[in-house]
Motif scaffolding. Structure first.
Motif: not given
Length: 486
Positions: A286-298
């Motif tokens: 779950a944490q990895a999915a949120r971090l992935l979305n954040l980094e892809v957005g950046r």
């Protein structure tokens, strides 16, 4: 350049003047000595012969009448003589006129040396030649104790000396005039290549890298011109290479950014889907999915900003102008991003200008977002209008209450990818926000300044003309990357 020319002229004139004065002084001295020597020898020889003739048959000891005849007989032989005097011992026995210039020193020299002596004397402002001799009688040359003196004025010789001085000055002045003329010509000849070098260096500094000078002669200045030409050629080659490298780098960034847009869009869609399902994932997924979305957005924002900067570098950006109410545009920008309730607004209504609404939105969003990310609340946005409606400006100020920007870093806040804190390797933004804001302001013919006001925080001031005058196309030059600070 004018100062150097003046110094050269002064040096030439001083040298010429010193040479002329030295030559005139030597000529004057030699002429004066020759003139006085000729006069002295003429008077002295004539005096010696006259005294010998008058005393040839004089009895020893001579009586007063004989001495008076001697005194009266000496002076008439000289047209310019003032008078003669005859002394016996320490007393004046007989005299003509003008015995005042006869000095005691001269009398002592005549009496002590027993020979003819002469002296130049100035009495009452008039120069005289005084000649004295002892009277020796008979073939045995027996001293008679009598001394005969002749006083001759040298006024004519003094006048001749004055004429010599005048002639010397009359000769010096034309020489000085010629020296000035030759100095100007020589200075012009020396300084002309220097002036050409100065102008060429200015053109080179202004970007005319093909500037070259014609090499004439083989002296030091010619070698300097050759060195300048070689330096200019090397500089032109290096700058051309740097320009080509910069163009290739910009093209590469633009191509990579363009090629990344499509796959990144797909990756972002999947990342958002994973984040939506994060609640159903176990453990660290779950944490990895949120971090992935954040980094892809950046990453998506970075690619978009790189593409925007590439458009500015390529000169492919154009304004789409509209008549806009500035206060409404600022409120709309903040409302869209959810900042309307977090900022302090001082926006008088009715201030309208011609601008590109989309690019103005980018300017405000980048500056206000930078204030929220790196400053401290409250963030204040102020608007004011300066000058007439058609020719004036509007000023928008964005100020936070944080610690401000390090004064040493203020000149670099708009550099691409610049970090005020070297330890801060990552940030929520792309690092290009302030650079993009500045480019958009310049595109409108405006500017953005940054300062640390006395009240604290960082103050960004946007100045935009009411009627935009886009700047002329800037020449393509090598420049380092630029980015937002702090």
């Amino acid at each position: 350049m004018r100062g150097l020319r003046a110094r050269l002229v002064v040096v030439f004139v001083l040298l010429a003047g010193l040479s002329a004065l030295t030559a005139a002084g030597l000529v004057y001295r030699q002429s004066r000595d020759l003139m006085l020597t000729r006069t002295e020898w003429s008077v002295v020889n004539e005096f010696r012969l006259r005294v010998a003739s008058l005393t040839e048959n004089m009895q020893h000891p001579p009586d007063r009448a004989a001495l008076q005849r001697l005194a009266n007989g000496v002076a008439p032989a000289f047209l310019e003589a003032t008078g003669a005097a005859v002394y016996r011992g320490s007393g004046l026995i007989a005299s003509g006129d003008g015995t005042g210039p006869i000095t005691s020193a001269l009398r002592s020299s005549v009496a002590g040396r027993h020979r003819l002596v002469y002296q130049r004397v100035v009495s009452a402002g008039t120069p005289y030649l005084v000649v004295g001799t002892p009277v020796l009688l008979g073939r045995q040359r027996t001293p008679s104790g009598v001394e005969v003196y002749l006083v001759t004025p040298l006024e004519k010789e003094a006048a001749d000396q004055d004429a010599l001085v005048a002639a010397a000055w009359n000769g010096v002045l034309p020489v000085l005039a010629l020296a000035v003329l030759f100095a100007l010509l020589a200075a012009g000849g020396v300084l002309r290549p220097v002036r050409d070098l100065d102008r060429a260096a200015r053109r080179l500094g202004a970007g005319e890298l093909d500037t070259r000078l014609k090499v004439t002669g083989g002296d030091e200045l010619a070698r300097l011109v050759k060195t300048f030409n070689a330096t200019a050629a090397a500089l032109e080659a290096n700058v051309s290479e740097l320009r080509e490298m910069e163009v290739r780098a910009r093209r590469f960034a633009a191509d990579v950014s363009h090629e990344l847009r499509t796959p990144l869009a797909s990756i972002l869609a999947m990342a958002e889907m994973f984040e939506e399902e994060a609640g159903h994932l176990e453990g660290d997924l779950a944490q990895a999915a949120r971090l992935l979305n954040l980094e892809v957005g950046r990453l998506v924002r970075l690619v978009e900003d790189l593409m925007e900067i590439s458009r500015f570098d390529a000169g492919a950006v154009r304004l789409i102008l509209d008549d806009v109410d500035v206060a409404q545009a600022i409120r709309g920008c903040l409302r869209t991003r959810g900042w309307n309730d977090s900022a302090v607004l001082d926006l008088p209504p009715g201030v309208r200008i011609r601008m590109d609404p989309r690019r103005f939105d980018v300017i405000v969003a980048n500056l206000v977002g930078n204030a929220f990310r790196h400053g401290a609340p409250p963030v204040t946005v102020r608007l004011r209008a300066d000058g007439p409606r058609d020719t004036g400006h509007v000023v928008i100020e964005v100020q936070d209450a944080g610690p401000g920007v390090d004064p040493d870093l203020l000149p670099h806040v708009f550099d691409r990818f610049f970090k005020a804190d070297a330890a801060r390797a990552r940030s929520d933004g792309s690092g290009l926000g302030l650079a993009i804001a500045l480019e958009n302001a310049r595109l409108h013919g405006g500017s953005i300044d940054v300062a640390n006001p006395p009240g604290g925080g960082a103050l960004f001031r946007i100045t935009l003309p009411r009627r935009p005058t886009p700047p002329a196309a800037r020449p393509e030059t090598f420049s380092p990357p630029r980015a937002e600070p702090r």
